[in-house]
Design a protein around this motif. Structure first.
Motif, mmCIF file in Angstrom:
data_model
loop_
_atom_site.group_PDB
_atom_site.id
_atom_site.type_symbol
_atom_site.label_atom_id
_atom_site.label_comp_id
_atom_site.label_asym_id
_atom_site.label_seq_id
_atom_site.Cartn_x
_atom_site.Cartn_y
_atom_site.Cartn_z
ATOM 1 N N VAL A 84 -41.375 79.558 -81.578
ATOM 2 C CA VAL A 84 -42.652 79.833 -82.243
ATOM 3 C C VAL A 84 -42.411 79.991 -83.741
ATOM 4 N N PRO A 85 -43.385 79.587 -84.585
ATOM 5 C CA PRO A 85 -43.278 79.860 -86.019
ATOM 6 C C PRO A 85 -43.540 81.331 -86.275
ATOM 7 N N ARG A 100 -38.253 84.534 -77.300
ATOM 8 C CA ARG A 100 -38.703 83.436 -78.150
ATOM 9 C C ARG A 100 -37.802 83.320 -79.378
ATOM 10 N N LYS A 101 -37.535 82.079 -79.796
ATOM 11 C CA LYS A 101 -36.860 81.847 -81.068
ATOM 12 C C LYS A 101 -37.933 81.739 -82.144
ATOM 13 N N VAL A 102 -37.853 82.586 -83.160
ATOM 14 C CA VAL A 102 -38.840 82.597 -84.236
ATOM 15 C C VAL A 102 -38.256 81.848 -85.431
ATOM 16 N N ILE A 103 -39.042 80.904 -85.979
ATOM 17 C CA ILE A 103 -38.516 80.052 -87.038
ATOM 18 C C ILE A 103 -39.434 80.038 -88.263
ATOM 19 N N GLN A 104 -38.867 79.643 -89.389
ATOM 20 C CA GLN A 104 -39.628 79.557 -90.630
ATOM 21 C C GLN A 104 -40.547 78.340 -90.619
ATOM 22 N N SER A 105 -41.664 78.474 -91.343
ATOM 23 C CA SER A 105 -42.619 77.377 -91.485
ATOM 24 C C SER A 105 -43.120 77.351 -92.917
ATOM 25 N N THR A 117 -44.378 71.411 -90.071
ATOM 26 C CA THR A 117 -44.153 72.428 -91.097
ATOM 27 C C THR A 117 -42.928 73.278 -90.791
ATOM 28 N N TRP A 118 -42.305 73.075 -89.637
ATOM 29 C CA TRP A 118 -41.175 73.912 -89.239
ATOM 30 C C TRP A 118 -39.936 73.528 -90.035
ATOM 31 N N GLN A 119 -39.238 74.532 -90.532
ATOM 32 C CA GLN A 119 -38.136 74.329 -91.460
ATOM 33 C C GLN A 119 -36.793 74.135 -90.742
ATOM 34 N N VAL A 120 -36.042 73.145 -91.190
ATOM 35 C CA VAL A 120 -34.753 72.835 -90.576
ATOM 36 C C VAL A 120 -33.670 72.702 -91.646
ATOM 37 N N ILE A 121 -32.446 72.958 -91.233
ATOM 38 C CA ILE A 121 -31.256 72.645 -92.024
ATOM 39 C C ILE A 121 -30.338 71.832 -91.117
ATOM 40 N N ARG A 122 -30.028 70.637 -91.564
ATOM 41 C CA ARG A 122 -29.193 69.733 -90.777
ATOM 42 C C ARG A 122 -29.778 69.574 -89.366
#
Length: 242
Positions: A84-85, A100-105, A117-122
């Motif tokens: 989830v964002p 839940r894994k909470v991620i940046q957006s 809009t979900w933020q990723v690195i590599r």
């Protein structure tokens, strides 16, 4: 409802395509699709579930509490990867179990529901420790409102919200977002179809739901927006009380 038409179709799809086929599966979906992925994976034939490696639920709503207590659902829990964002509203609706894994957006409010809009690195998402205060408040507000409603009144509530969405003429969230005050005021036109006339004590909670949902849509609120929403909600309250 314990089982929707869409959930039933997803379950039929799973059994029709993977029964008696010894193939390893990863199942997943976004939003309603994530809900379907979990439901189909939980209640499909046991031989299929054994072949499931993981089930990805991307900002997907949950289920009625009774569903989460069923043995098949509980057995699937270790395989569910829920994402989830940080300002999630859709992904925390209803009931679900597990972490839940909470991620940046990069989005604001409900616009974070857009997976683009979900933020990723590599090759991985950028994680955060917990959901935002707005997400937690909206979740608490909606859950508190729904828990005391009968199934009939829940149906009326959901139908009212969808009448507003349809009457707005918006084709997507961003279009609805641009005229949020006007769209909230449209609730007034839906009032006659409500069956909550004898439940005045719940109308203040309904107003709170409207305000918190609107705040979640835009990620922030100005004084004029907040006053406009409250005025529309108070008008609806008076109509329902008559």
């Amino acid at each position: 409802m314990e089982e929707t038409a869409g959930q039933r179709e997803s379950l039929l799809y799973m059994n029709e395509h993977f029964l008696n086929k010894n193939v390893k599966l990863r199942v997943g979906g976004h939003s309603k699709g994530g809900n379907f992925a979990i439901y189909a994976s939980a209640f499909c034939d046991a031989s299929i579930q054994e072949n499931i490696i993981e089930v990805y639920s991307n900002d997907a709503p949950g289920f009625m509490y009774e569903i989460t207590m069923k043995e098949q659902y509980q057995k699937l829990l270790p395989k569910i990867k829920a994402i989830v964002p940080e300002c999630s509203v859709i992904g925390v609706l209803m009931y679900s179990s597990g972490k839940r894994k909470v991620i940046q957006s990069s989005g604001k409010g409900l616009m974070q529901h857009d997976a683009n809009t979900w933020q990723v690195i590599r090759n991985h998402f950028i994680e955060v420790e917990e959901r935002s205060a707005d997400s937690i408040l909206a979740d608490k507000t909606i859950r508190g409102w729904l828990k005391d409603l009968s199934l009939e009144d829940r149906e009326v509530f959901v139908q009212t919200i969808f009448e507003v969405l349809e009457s707005s003429g918006a084709a997507c969230v961003s279009e609805f977002n641009r005229s949020i005050i006007a769209n909230v005021i449209r609730l007034n036109n839906c009032a006659p179809s409500c069956s909550l006339h004898d439940k005045k004590e719940k109308l203040d909670n309904f107003k709170m739901v409207i305000v918190e949902l609107a705040k979640s849509y835009i990620g922030e609120t100005t004084d004029s927006l907040g006053n406009g929403i409250k005025e529309a909600a108070n008008t609806l309250k008076k109509k329902l009380s008559n």
